[in-house]
Write an enzyme that holds these catalytic residues in place. Structure first.
Site, PDB file in Angstrom:
ATOM      1  N   GLU A   1     -27.787 -19.966 -27.315  1.00  0.00           N
ATOM      2  CA  GLU A   1     -26.458 -20.637 -26.874  1.00  0.00           C
ATOM      3  C   GLU A   1     -26.554 -20.976 -25.374  1.00  0.00           C
ATOM      4  O   GLU A   1     -26.001 -21.988 -25.192  1.00  0.00           O
ATOM      5  CB  GLU A   1     -25.509 -19.410 -26.890  1.00  0.00           C
ATOM      6  CG  GLU A   1     -23.885 -19.783 -26.760  1.00  0.00           C
ATOM      7  CD  GLU A   1     -23.417 -19.969 -25.135  1.00  0.00           C
ATOM      8  OE1 GLU A   1     -22.587 -20.301 -24.861  1.00  0.00           O
ATOM      9  OE2 GLU A   1     -24.335 -19.261 -24.388  1.00  0.00           O
ATOM     10  N   GLU A   2     -27.352 -20.441 -24.606  1.00  0.00           N
ATOM     11  CA  GLU A   2     -27.159 -20.916 -23.269  1.00  0.00           C
ATOM     12  C   GLU A   2     -28.087 -22.346 -22.998  1.00  0.00           C
ATOM     13  O   GLU A   2     -27.997 -22.901 -22.008  1.00  0.00           O
ATOM     14  CB  GLU A   2     -28.155 -19.892 -22.402  1.00  0.00           C
ATOM     15  CG  GLU A   2     -27.470 -18.409 -22.093  1.00  0.00           C
ATOM     16  CD  GLU A   2     -26.131 -18.431 -21.446  1.00  0.00           C
ATOM     17  OE1 GLU A   2     -25.713 -19.490 -20.920  1.00  0.00           O
ATOM     18  OE2 GLU A   2     -25.537 -17.280 -21.138  1.00  0.00           O
TER      19      GLU A   2
ATOM     20  N   HIS B   1     -23.531 -15.927 -14.306  1.00  0.00           N
ATOM     21  CA  HIS B   1     -24.737 -17.026 -13.936  1.00  0.00           C
ATOM     22  C   HIS B   1     -25.121 -16.573 -12.697  1.00  0.00           C
ATOM     23  O   HIS B   1     -26.145 -17.503 -12.190  1.00  0.00           O
ATOM     24  CB  HIS B   1     -24.375 -18.327 -14.307  1.00  0.00           C
ATOM     25  CG  HIS B   1     -24.462 -18.622 -15.912  1.00  0.00           C
ATOM     26  ND1 HIS B   1     -24.981 -19.724 -16.492  1.00  0.00           N
ATOM     27  CD2 HIS B   1     -24.083 -17.897 -16.752  1.00  0.00           C
ATOM     28  CE1 HIS B   1     -24.934 -19.910 -17.835  1.00  0.00           C
ATOM     29  NE2 HIS B   1     -24.086 -18.833 -18.256  1.00  0.00           N
TER      30      HIS B   1
END
Length: 348
Positions: free
Chosen positions: A203-204, A315
């Site tokens: 996903e990242e 993050h």
């Protein structure tokens, strides 16, 4: 709350494309909870609980965490790397990482010491390319253990701070934990439609796992499950805060990649209010989640929305979330899946 499991999920490595260890953990946890388990060619895990009717609801929670990949080892044994997912470079200074080579090797993010920087260098924002990794090993020792293409993850412990948890990789291991616990809640209950709990990969780096898994499931209903920004910090204007820790699970209205189906947004609000689950709305004008793939990568689209977990310091090297918000997310997802057949989904 099973904090021991949450800590284990957070600490298990799994950079994008290298999710094998966290995938193994997930499969072991969910196999006793569902009717079927599948793993596709990309490594997405499908935990399937069959319902009374042949409609389907997909819940997507990505397993990968932001990390790095080894790109070069110089003649002194220092390691250069490329990011896998988004990082704020200024948060990396002197942080420990783990390089997953033939053995796990701890290294430190190193850069030019401030004492020998020019005034111009001191005043500029750091770039990822300013950093290299120092393992303390010689060139020969590094070459025996590490090679180009090995993945790298952050090295941080899971701790409690007040009513919060603090760890690396809460994005998105909180959602992995929430989906596991939701499937546990559903184990002995009858669900109206087939539930596909999908633990996605990559996903990242562009919701890649969600795209292919949605094509496979072809869901009628979709739920993204991910963290979101809680910028409830000093200096933040009210309109910048997005969500606030301790103010409940968040019901996504939109992000930069998805406008959630207004019917799903209304449905989740109704469910939350009916079950006395504290919630807050989320509008995120940048970024995206697996919700985008779940909504669009199926013929005709799915009726999709998302449950978001308010998280500070996203993050960065460590992230923080409130335990009550986590529990509220489990409660809202569980109730939403159990009552899907009780709502009028016609356009109005």
């Amino acid at each position: 709350m099973n904090l021991e499991l949450l800590a284990k999920v957070c600490k298990t490595p799994g950079a994008p494309g290298f999710e094998q260890k966290v995938r193994e953990l997930v499969v072991n946890e969910v196999t006793p909870l569902v009717d079927e388990i599948e793993v596709d060619n990309m490594g997405n895990v499908y935990a399937i609980k069959r319902g009374k009717q042949r409609k389907s609801a997909m819940v997507g929670a990505h397993m990968d965490e932001i990390g790095f990949i080894v790109t070069h080892i110089d003649d002194k044994g220092f390691i250069r790397f490329h990011t896998l997912g988004g990082f704020d470079p200024k948060t990396l200074t002197a942080q420990r990482v783990i390089i997953h080579g033939k053995e796990e090797v701890v290294g430190v993010m190193a850069s030019k010491p401030i004492h020998v920087m020019t005034p111009e260098e001191r005043n500029k924002n750091p770039k990822i390319t300013d950093y290299f990794i120092d393992t303390g090993l010689s060139k020969n020792e590094v070459d025996a253990l590490i090679e180009v293409g090995d993945s790298i993850t952050r090295e941080r412990e899971f701790i409690e701070m007040g009513n919060c948890v603090n760890s690396k990789s809460l994005d998105n291991r909180l959602a992995v934990f929430i989906l596991i616990e939701t499937l546990r809640n559903l184990k002995d209950k009858e669900v109206p439609y087939d539930v596909y709990g999908v633990f996605t990969v990559q996903e990242e780096v562009g919701i890649r796992g969600a795209n292919v898994s949605t094509l496979k499931v072809n869901p009628d209903f979709g739920f993204g499950l991910d963290t979101t920004i809680a910028f409830d910090l000093p200096g933040a204007a009210e309109h910048e805060k997005i969500t606030r820790l301790g103010e409940g699970t968040a019901i996504k209205v939109m992000d930069a990649m998805t406008i959630c189906d207004y019917r799903m947004v209304a449905y989740m609000k109704e469910i939350a209010n009916k079950h006395n689950i504290k919630w807050q709305p989320e509008i995120l004008t940048a970024g995206g989640t697996d919700t985008a793939g779940i909504q669009r990568m199926t013929a005709g689209g799915s009726i999709a929305g998302a449950i978001s977990i308010p998280t500070r310091h996203l993050h960065q090297v460590i992230e923080m979330a409130n335990k009550d918000d986590i529990k509220g997310s489990i409660d809202l997802l569980t109730a939403s899946l159990l009552n899907l057949d009780q709502y009028d989904w016609d356009f109005k």
